[in-house]
Design a protein around this motif. Structure first.
Motif, PDB file in Angstrom:
ATOM      1  N   THR A  41       0.838  -1.201   0.000  1.00  0.00           N
ATOM      2  CA  THR A  41       0.000   0.000   0.000  1.00  0.00           C
ATOM      3  C   THR A  41       0.868   1.244   0.000  1.00  0.00           C
ATOM      4  N   LEU A  42       0.569   2.157  -0.890  1.00  0.00           N
ATOM      5  CA  LEU A  42       1.266   3.435  -0.992  1.00  0.00           C
ATOM      6  C   LEU A  42       0.355   4.537  -0.469  1.00  0.00           C
ATOM      7  N   VAL A  43       0.847   5.300   0.511  1.00  0.00           N
ATOM      8  CA  VAL A  43       0.071   6.409   1.067  1.00  0.00           C
ATOM      9  C   VAL A  43       0.695   7.725   0.614  1.00  0.00           C
ATOM     10  N   ILE A  44      -0.095   8.545  -0.075  1.00  0.00           N
ATOM     11  CA  ILE A  44       0.351   9.873  -0.499  1.00  0.00           C
ATOM     12  C   ILE A  44      -0.348  10.896   0.394  1.00  0.00           C
ATOM     13  N   ASP A  45       0.409  11.498   1.283  1.00  0.00           N
ATOM     14  CA  ASP A  45      -0.152  12.439   2.253  1.00  0.00           C
ATOM     15  C   ASP A  45      -0.328  13.811   1.618  1.00  0.00           C
ATOM     16  N   GLU A  46      -1.435  14.476   1.946  1.00  0.00           N
ATOM     17  CA  GLU A  46      -1.748  15.816   1.445  1.00  0.00           C
ATOM     18  C   GLU A  46      -1.606  15.887  -0.078  1.00  0.00           C
ATOM     19  N   VAL A  47      -2.358  15.062  -0.752  1.00  0.00           N
ATOM     20  CA  VAL A  47      -2.281  14.970  -2.212  1.00  0.00           C
ATOM     21  C   VAL A  47      -2.647  16.281  -2.898  1.00  0.00           C
ATOM     22  N   ALA A  48      -3.423  17.124  -2.225  1.00  0.00           N
ATOM     23  CA  ALA A  48      -3.821  18.399  -2.813  1.00  0.00           C
ATOM     24  C   ALA A  48      -2.648  19.351  -3.000  1.00  0.00           C
ATOM     25  N   ASN A  49      -1.519  19.060  -2.359  1.00  0.00           N
ATOM     26  CA  ASN A  49      -0.331  19.911  -2.501  1.00  0.00           C
ATOM     27  C   ASN A  49       0.449  19.626  -3.778  1.00  0.00           C
ATOM     28  N   LEU A  50       0.111  18.559  -4.479  1.00  0.00           N
ATOM     29  CA  LEU A  50       0.861  18.210  -5.683  1.00  0.00           C
ATOM     30  C   LEU A  50       0.676  19.273  -6.768  1.00  0.00           C
ATOM     31  N   PRO A  51       1.759  19.670  -7.444  1.00  0.00           N
ATOM     32  CA  PRO A  51       1.642  20.615  -8.567  1.00  0.00           C
ATOM     33  C   PRO A  51       0.804  19.996  -9.690  1.00  0.00           C
ATOM     34  N   SER A  87      -6.319  17.519   3.883  1.00  0.00           N
ATOM     35  CA  SER A  87      -7.066  18.277   4.894  1.00  0.00           C
ATOM     36  C   SER A  87      -7.868  19.399   4.233  1.00  0.00           C
ATOM     37  N   ARG A  88      -7.880  19.417   2.910  1.00  0.00           N
ATOM     38  CA  ARG A  88      -8.559  20.486   2.184  1.00  0.00           C
ATOM     39  C   ARG A  88      -9.917  20.043   1.656  1.00  0.00           C
ATOM     40  N   ASP A  89     -10.720  21.032   1.279  1.00  0.00           N
ATOM     41  CA  ASP A  89     -12.004  20.784   0.615  1.00  0.00           C
ATOM     42  C   ASP A  89     -11.710  20.550  -0.862  1.00  0.00           C
ATOM     43  N   MET A  90     -11.760  19.292  -1.293  1.00  0.00           N
ATOM     44  CA  MET A  90     -11.338  18.959  -2.642  1.00  0.00           C
ATOM     45  C   MET A  90     -12.266  19.528  -3.719  1.00  0.00           C
ATOM     46  N   LYS A  91     -13.536  19.644  -3.402  1.00  0.00           N
ATOM     47  CA  LYS A  91     -14.458  20.242  -4.377  1.00  0.00           C
ATOM     48  C   LYS A  91     -14.069  21.693  -4.653  1.00  0.00           C
ATOM     49  N   ASP A  92     -13.676  22.397  -3.606  1.00  0.00           N
ATOM     50  CA  ASP A  92     -13.226  23.773  -3.773  1.00  0.00           C
ATOM     51  C   ASP A  92     -11.913  23.829  -4.537  1.00  0.00           C
ATOM     52  N   GLU A  93     -11.000  22.885  -4.237  1.00  0.00           N
ATOM     53  CA  GLU A  93      -9.721  22.835  -4.940  1.00  0.00           C
ATOM     54  C   GLU A  93      -9.935  22.636  -6.437  1.00  0.00           C
ATOM     55  N   HIS A 105     -11.448  11.899  -9.268  1.00  0.00           N
ATOM     56  CA  HIS A 105     -12.384  10.793  -9.462  1.00  0.00           C
ATOM     57  C   HIS A 105     -11.658   9.450  -9.553  1.00  0.00           C
ATOM     58  N   ARG A 106     -10.427   9.457 -10.049  1.00  0.00           N
ATOM     59  CA  ARG A 106      -9.635   8.234 -10.069  1.00  0.00           C
ATOM     60  C   ARG A 106      -9.263   7.792  -8.658  1.00  0.00           C
ATOM     61  N   LEU A 107      -8.964   8.762  -7.809  1.00  0.00           N
ATOM     62  CA  LEU A 107      -8.523   8.466  -6.454  1.00  0.00           C
ATOM     63  C   LEU A 107      -9.689   8.228  -5.498  1.00  0.00           C
ATOM     64  N   ASN A 108     -10.789   8.877  -5.746  1.00  0.00           N
ATOM     65  CA  ASN A 108     -11.906   8.866  -4.808  1.00  0.00           C
ATOM     66  C   ASN A 108     -12.827   7.664  -5.024  1.00  0.00           C
ATOM     67  N   VAL A 109     -12.246   6.479  -4.988  1.00  0.00           N
ATOM     68  CA  VAL A 109     -13.041   5.255  -5.138  1.00  0.00           C
ATOM     69  C   VAL A 109     -13.783   4.956  -3.845  1.00  0.00           C
ATOM     70  N   VAL A 110     -13.066   4.999  -2.736  1.00  0.00           N
ATOM     71  CA  VAL A 110     -13.673   4.852  -1.411  1.00  0.00           C
ATOM     72  C   VAL A 110     -13.274   6.081  -0.602  1.00  0.00           C
ATOM     73  N   ASN A 111     -14.255   6.829  -0.164  1.00  0.00           N
ATOM     74  CA  ASN A 111     -13.993   8.089   0.539  1.00  0.00           C
ATOM     75  C   ASN A 111     -14.263   7.916   2.030  1.00  0.00           C
ATOM     76  N   VAL A 112     -13.255   8.159   2.836  1.00  0.00           N
ATOM     77  CA  VAL A 112     -13.398   8.078   4.289  1.00  0.00           C
ATOM     78  C   VAL A 112     -13.113   9.457   4.865  1.00  0.00           C
ATOM     79  N   GLU A 113     -14.103  10.069   5.474  1.00  0.00           N
ATOM     80  CA  GLU A 113     -13.929  11.398   6.064  1.00  0.00           C
ATOM     81  C   GLU A 113     -13.611  11.264   7.544  1.00  0.00           C
ATOM     82  N   MET A 114     -12.536  11.907   7.956  1.00  0.00           N
ATOM     83  CA  MET A 114     -12.109  11.879   9.353  1.00  0.00           C
ATOM     84  C   MET A 114     -12.283  13.266   9.959  1.00  0.00           C
TER      85      MET A 114
END
Length: 198
Positions: A41-51, A87-93, A105-114
């Motif tokens: 399993t590969l975990v990419i933390d804070e994916v919204a920061n990617l250019p 930790s961001r609002d992805m819809k807004d991003e 949509h590729r990543l959001n297959v199973v969405n778990v909100e914490m």
């Protein structure tokens, strides 16, 4: 991701290959994170920061289930499950153009909100207790060279939370738990300070 330049980040994620011109020098290939996580399993933390450019490359990998290292010719099969966090609002991003909707949509297959700790304060004592318990277990593996201590002051200073943490990090096979233990020690310091002033 924010601590890397775009090129450094791409090299860390996709690896670096060696072309024919480089093969005669001292250049060495660099494994991608996909190869390091092969079969796991590969975990990419804070994916919204990617250019955006990196997002495009990652989208291509997910779409084809294949990837190439940067400057490399060989194509590798993608063989790991991927979990991303943010930790961001992805819809807004997406609406602001900072994150690609196709990648989401590729990543959001199973969405778990914490929920944040602000919304679950009752969990803080449980988390601190768990960190303390695990930290105590890890400390049992830390060995101290008592002959180094000629005075009670030097011995006492070596047993402070910060010193114990550093000793553990220097001997632990899994130093990635640093932040959990840091939170534990931070909480302990607050308790000690409160106890000293009340």
């Amino acid at each position: 991701p924010a601590s890397f330049s775009a090129d450094q980040l791409d090299a860390e994620i996709f690896g670096v290959g060696i072309d024919a011109k480089q093969s005669f020098g001292n250049a060495k290939p660099k494994l991608s994170i996909f190869e390091k996580a092969k079969g796991g399993t590969l975990v990419i933390d804070e994916v919204a920061n990617l250019p955006i450019d990196t997002q495009n490359k990652l989208l291509k990998v997910l779409a084809n289930n294949k990837f190439k290292r940067i400057n490399g010719e060989k194509e590798y099969e993608l063989d790991c499950r991927i979990i991303t966090t943010t930790s961001r609002d992805m819809k807004d991003e997406i609406e602001q153009g900072r994150f690609k909707g196709d990648l989401y949509h590729r990543l959001n297959v199973v969405n778990v909100e914490m929920p944040s700790l602000k919304e679950r304060r009752e969990d803080i004592p449980l988390l601190v207790s768990a960190f303390i318990k695990e930290f105590k277990t890890c400390l049992s593996s830390v060995k101290f060279a008592l002959e180094w201590h000629n005075t009670t002051a030097s011995l006492t200073s070596s047993l402070t939370p910060d010193s114990l943490l550093l000793s553990y990090l220097n001997t632990s096979p899994n130093p990635k738990r640093f932040w959990g233990y840091s939170l534990c020690l931070f909480s302990l310091k607050i308790c000690i300070k409160l106890g000293a002033t009340h």
